[in-house]
Enzyme design. Structure first.
Site, PDB file in Angstrom:
ATOM      1  N   GLU A 116      44.463  34.437  49.466  1.00 27.09           N
ATOM      2  CA  GLU A 116      44.133  35.726  50.081  1.00 27.09           C
ATOM      3  C   GLU A 116      45.042  35.943  51.287  1.00 27.09           C
ATOM      4  O   GLU A 116      45.322  34.996  52.035  1.00 27.09           O
ATOM      5  CB  GLU A 116      42.660  35.707  50.510  1.00 27.09           C
ATOM      6  CG  GLU A 116      41.956  37.013  50.328  1.00 27.09           C
ATOM      7  CD  GLU A 116      41.862  37.471  48.875  1.00 27.09           C
ATOM      8  OE1 GLU A 116      42.599  38.420  48.521  1.00 27.09           O
ATOM      9  OE2 GLU A 116      41.057  36.918  48.116  1.00 27.09           O
ATOM     10  N   HIS A 117      45.515  37.163  51.476  1.00 27.83           N
ATOM     11  CA  HIS A 117      46.447  37.501  52.566  1.00 27.83           C
ATOM     12  C   HIS A 117      47.722  36.651  52.478  1.00 27.83           C
ATOM     13  O   HIS A 117      48.378  36.393  53.481  1.00 27.83           O
ATOM     14  CB  HIS A 117      45.781  37.320  53.941  1.00 27.83           C
ATOM     15  CG  HIS A 117      44.781  38.393  54.235  1.00 27.83           C
ATOM     16  ND1 HIS A 117      45.129  39.639  54.686  1.00 27.83           N
ATOM     17  CD2 HIS A 117      43.431  38.411  54.099  1.00 27.83           C
ATOM     18  CE1 HIS A 117      44.048  40.386  54.836  1.00 27.83           C
ATOM     19  NE2 HIS A 117      42.999  39.664  54.480  1.00 27.83           N
ATOM     20  N   ASP A 139      50.056  37.375  49.886  1.00 21.87           N
ATOM     21  CA  ASP A 139      51.101  38.153  49.195  1.00 21.87           C
ATOM     22  C   ASP A 139      52.200  38.612  50.144  1.00 21.87           C
ATOM     23  O   ASP A 139      53.382  38.436  49.869  1.00 21.87           O
ATOM     24  CB  ASP A 139      50.506  39.339  48.406  1.00 21.87           C
ATOM     25  CG  ASP A 139      49.620  40.237  49.235  1.00 21.87           C
ATOM     26  OD1 ASP A 139      49.264  39.861  50.375  1.00 21.87           O
ATOM     27  OD2 ASP A 139      49.263  41.325  48.750  1.00 21.87           O
ATOM     28  N   GLY A 160      35.797  50.965  42.876  1.00 19.12           N
ATOM     29  CA  GLY A 160      35.863  50.701  44.314  1.00 19.12           C
ATOM     30  C   GLY A 160      35.105  49.465  44.756  1.00 19.12           C
ATOM     31  O   GLY A 160      34.765  49.331  45.927  1.00 19.12           O
ATOM     32  N   LEU A 177      37.294  45.124  42.108  1.00 21.49           N
ATOM     33  CA  LEU A 177      37.694  44.526  40.822  1.00 21.49           C
ATOM     34  C   LEU A 177      38.844  45.288  40.189  1.00 21.49           C
ATOM     35  O   LEU A 177      39.220  45.024  39.054  1.00 21.49           O
ATOM     36  CB  LEU A 177      36.499  44.474  39.870  1.00 21.49           C
ATOM     37  CG  LEU A 177      35.305  43.679  40.387  1.00 21.49           C
ATOM     38  CD1 LEU A 177      34.233  43.566  39.319  1.00 21.49           C
ATOM     39  CD2 LEU A 177      35.751  42.302  40.810  1.00 21.49           C
ATOM     40  N   ASP A 234      47.238  43.297  41.261  1.00 23.67           N
ATOM     41  CA  ASP A 234      46.184  43.867  40.413  1.00 23.67           C
ATOM     42  C   ASP A 234      46.739  44.289  39.057  1.00 23.67           C
ATOM     43  O   ASP A 234      46.175  43.975  38.010  1.00 23.67           O
ATOM     44  CB  ASP A 234      45.544  45.087  41.087  1.00 23.67           C
ATOM     45  CG  ASP A 234      44.912  44.726  42.412  1.00 23.67           C
ATOM     46  OD1 ASP A 234      44.866  43.527  42.748  1.00 23.67           O
ATOM     47  OD2 ASP A 234      44.480  45.659  43.122  1.00 23.67           O
ATOM     48  N   TYR A 277      44.469  45.214  59.232  1.00 22.76           N
ATOM     49  CA  TYR A 277      45.396  44.662  58.245  1.00 22.76           C
ATOM     50  C   TYR A 277      46.812  44.634  58.824  1.00 22.76           C
ATOM     51  O   TYR A 277      47.500  43.618  58.781  1.00 22.76           O
ATOM     52  CB  TYR A 277      45.333  45.522  56.977  1.00 22.76           C
ATOM     53  CG  TYR A 277      46.339  45.181  55.914  1.00 22.76           C
ATOM     54  CD1 TYR A 277      46.118  44.127  55.038  1.00 22.76           C
ATOM     55  CD2 TYR A 277      47.509  45.926  55.776  1.00 22.76           C
ATOM     56  CE1 TYR A 277      47.039  43.819  54.040  1.00 22.76           C
ATOM     57  CE2 TYR A 277      48.431  45.627  54.787  1.00 22.76           C
ATOM     58  CZ  TYR A 277      48.193  44.577  53.922  1.00 22.76           C
ATOM     59  OH  TYR A 277      49.104  44.271  52.950  1.00 22.76           O
TER      60      TYR A 277
HETATM   61  P1  ADP Z   1      39.206  49.854  42.708  1.00 19.60           P
HETATM   62  O1  ADP Z   1      39.063  48.794  43.749  1.00 19.60           O
HETATM   63  O2  ADP Z   1      38.076  49.819  41.741  1.00 19.60           O
HETATM   64  O3  ADP Z   1      40.540  49.856  42.068  1.00 19.60           O
HETATM   65  P2  ADP Z   1      40.175  52.361  43.705  1.00 19.60           P
HETATM   66  O4  ADP Z   1      39.672  53.274  44.752  1.00 19.60           O
HETATM   67  O5  ADP Z   1      41.524  51.775  43.873  1.00 19.60           O
HETATM   68  O6  ADP Z   1      39.066  51.226  43.501  1.00 19.60           O
HETATM   69  O7  ADP Z   1      40.205  53.100  42.297  1.00 19.60           O
HETATM   70  C1  ADP Z   1      39.091  53.805  41.861  1.00 19.60           C
HETATM   71  C2  ADP Z   1      39.536  55.140  41.275  1.00 19.60           C
HETATM   72  O8  ADP Z   1      40.149  54.916  39.980  1.00 19.60           O
HETATM   73  C3  ADP Z   1      38.373  56.056  40.994  1.00 19.60           C
HETATM   74  O9  ADP Z   1      38.044  56.814  42.146  1.00 19.60           O
HETATM   75  C4  ADP Z   1      38.919  56.936  39.876  1.00 19.60           C
HETATM   76  O10 ADP Z   1      39.774  57.930  40.372  1.00 19.60           O
HETATM   77  C5  ADP Z   1      39.764  55.942  39.080  1.00 19.60           C
HETATM   78  N1  ADP Z   1      38.932  55.311  38.023  1.00 19.60           N
HETATM   79  C6  ADP Z   1      38.688  53.987  37.859  1.00 19.60           C
HETATM   80  N2  ADP Z   1      37.877  53.750  36.806  1.00 19.60           N
HETATM   81  C7  ADP Z   1      37.587  54.952  36.283  1.00 19.60           C
HETATM   82  C8  ADP Z   1      36.779  55.395  35.187  1.00 19.60           C
HETATM   83  N3  ADP Z   1      36.077  54.530  34.432  1.00 19.60           N
HETATM   84  N4  ADP Z   1      36.723  56.719  34.934  1.00 19.60           N
HETATM   85  C9  ADP Z   1      37.410  57.597  35.708  1.00 19.60           C
HETATM   86  N5  ADP Z   1      38.183  57.251  36.738  1.00 19.60           N
HETATM   87  C10 ADP Z   1      38.273  55.947  37.050  1.00 19.60           C
HETATM   88 MG    MG Z   2      42.361  50.056  43.117  1.00 19.39          MG
END
Ligand code: ADP
Ligand code: MG
Length: 378
Positions: A31-32, A34, A118, A121, A169, A219
């Protein structure tokens, strides 16, 4: 999930298409590291995005998001960016493919997923990798190499979604392999698979559902500390430092910078120790390193928070093999390696105690290490 997506595709477009999937990811340790030229150690999980796609012979993309109950239609030129933020992930993947000389034509798509949004994961990487891989398969005879697919996802985040992320990711979502984790060297971009088959254990993420730091400043401050110490040591990144080098300049740097660099150096060595342990099937050592990472992130790097330290304490009390903050810190998840026979008690206890203390339950996500982005045969 597959059936839901194909049924809806049939309903919307009156035909069938090809099914693709790509997973979210977790990171066992590293972690941290990269931005310090070190190692990360992610794996793909058994939660992902599922999409059915079919070229439609036009220059327009029509996409339906089942989870958000929304749809979008857009062209493939730079000026055609859709309004909805979710659709920009797909538009971005199309654009980044085109920018690299790849081919993209109009298509119809329906998609849904089971990666929590969000929660840390990486549902966004799952979405990008699913479409990048599909576009590679449908329009490019799979001639775009897998690393480039990951870069297409990363550039999508940078250029179309305003997220200045690293490569981990998307890399994990594209290259994931069942029963394996991938140690990615963030300096050389070389990587190696290690067996991860924690028989007799479960892997579970506990999401505190809190987020304390909205600004990027903590960060950026951590990064600045690392850069200052590297500069003082005359090296490019802390990847090339060891504790003897750090101790030799201890009196010339601030105590804060010292402890930040100490964590990064120790974390780099811990990733290597975990890889050795996995080759031996020694999950006790893996777990011990996870706790050490948590302590380092909490005390030396200072990116934990009360709720995450609480989750870690409860894990220790329940005899969990390993537990640590996953991700940048200040909230989000812990990742836990738990013996089968202790699992039910741990989940019950951590849910109850966290709820008593903070007034809401954590979210529990058991995960299994799984394959990366792929076409699903029907
Ligand atoms: P994460 O940590 O899960 O990646 P992010 O904020 O980076 O969180 O990404 C989430 C965004 O990705 C959501 O707000 C949406 O715009 C898009 N997204 C992810 N999964 C879906 C899904 N199953 N259906 C629609 N949009 C999705
Ligand atoms: Mg993301």
């Amino acid at each position: 999930m597959k059936n839901k997506v194909s049924k809806e595709f049939e309903k919307q477009f009156g035909t069938t298409g090809t099914l693709y999937t790509a997973p979210g990811r977790f990171n066992l340790i590293g972690e941290h590291t990269d931005y310090n030229g070190g190692f990360v150690f992610p794996g793909a999980i058994d939660k992902g995005i599922y999409a059915m796609i079919r070229p439609n012979g036009t220059d327009k993309v029509k996409v339906v998001s089942l989870d958000l109950n929304d749809s979008a239609e857009f062209g493939l030129n730079e000026s055609d960016a859709p309004e909805q933020s979710w659709a920009r992930y797909i538009f971005g993947v199309c654009r980044e493919t085109l920018k690299r000389g790849g081919k993209v034509e109009g298509f119809d798509a329906v998609f849904a997923g089971n990666v929590p949004l969000g929660a840390g994961l990486s549902s966004s990487a799952a979405l990008e990798s699913c479409f990048a891989n599909a576009i590679n398969d449908l329009f490019n005879d799979n001639t775009i190499d897998k690393f480039e697919l990951a870069r297409i996802g990363q550039s999508t985040e940078h250029n179309y979604c305003g997220v200045n992320c690293g490569i981990m990711d998307q890399f994990a979502s594209v290259f994931g392999r069942k029963d394996h984790l991938m140690r990615l060297d963030c300096r050389s971009m070389e990587f190696e698979y290690f067996p991860f088959k924690p028989e007799g254990h479960k892997l579970v993420l506990v999401d505190s559902r809190v987020k304390h730091e909205l600004a990027d400043s903590p960060y950026n401050k951590r990064r600045a500390s690392c850069e200052r110490v590297a500069k003082r040591l005359g090296i490019e990144t802390l990847r090339d430092a060891d504790m003897a080098m750090l101790d030799a300049v201890k009196t010339d740097i601030t105590a804060e910078d010292y402890f930040r660099a100490k964590f990064v150096i120790e974390e780099k060595d811990r990733v290597l120790a975990v890889c050795d342990a996995l080759n031996r099937g020694d999950y006790e050592t893996v777990g011990r390193c996870m706790y050490e990472t948590h302590d380092g992130l909490s005390k030396d790097y200072e990116v934990s928070c009360e709720e995450l330290d609480f989750l870690n304490d409860v894990a220790r009390e329940c005899g969990v093999t390993g537990s640590r903050i996953m991700g940048g810190g200040f909230g989000g998840c812990t990742v836990n390696l738990v013996k089968d026979e202790l699992y039910d008690n741990f989940i019950e206890t951590v849910t109850r105690k966290f709820n008593e203390r903070y007034g809401h339950k954590p979210e529990i996500y058991p995960v299994i290490v799984s394959d990366g982005a792929r076409r699903l045969e029907d």
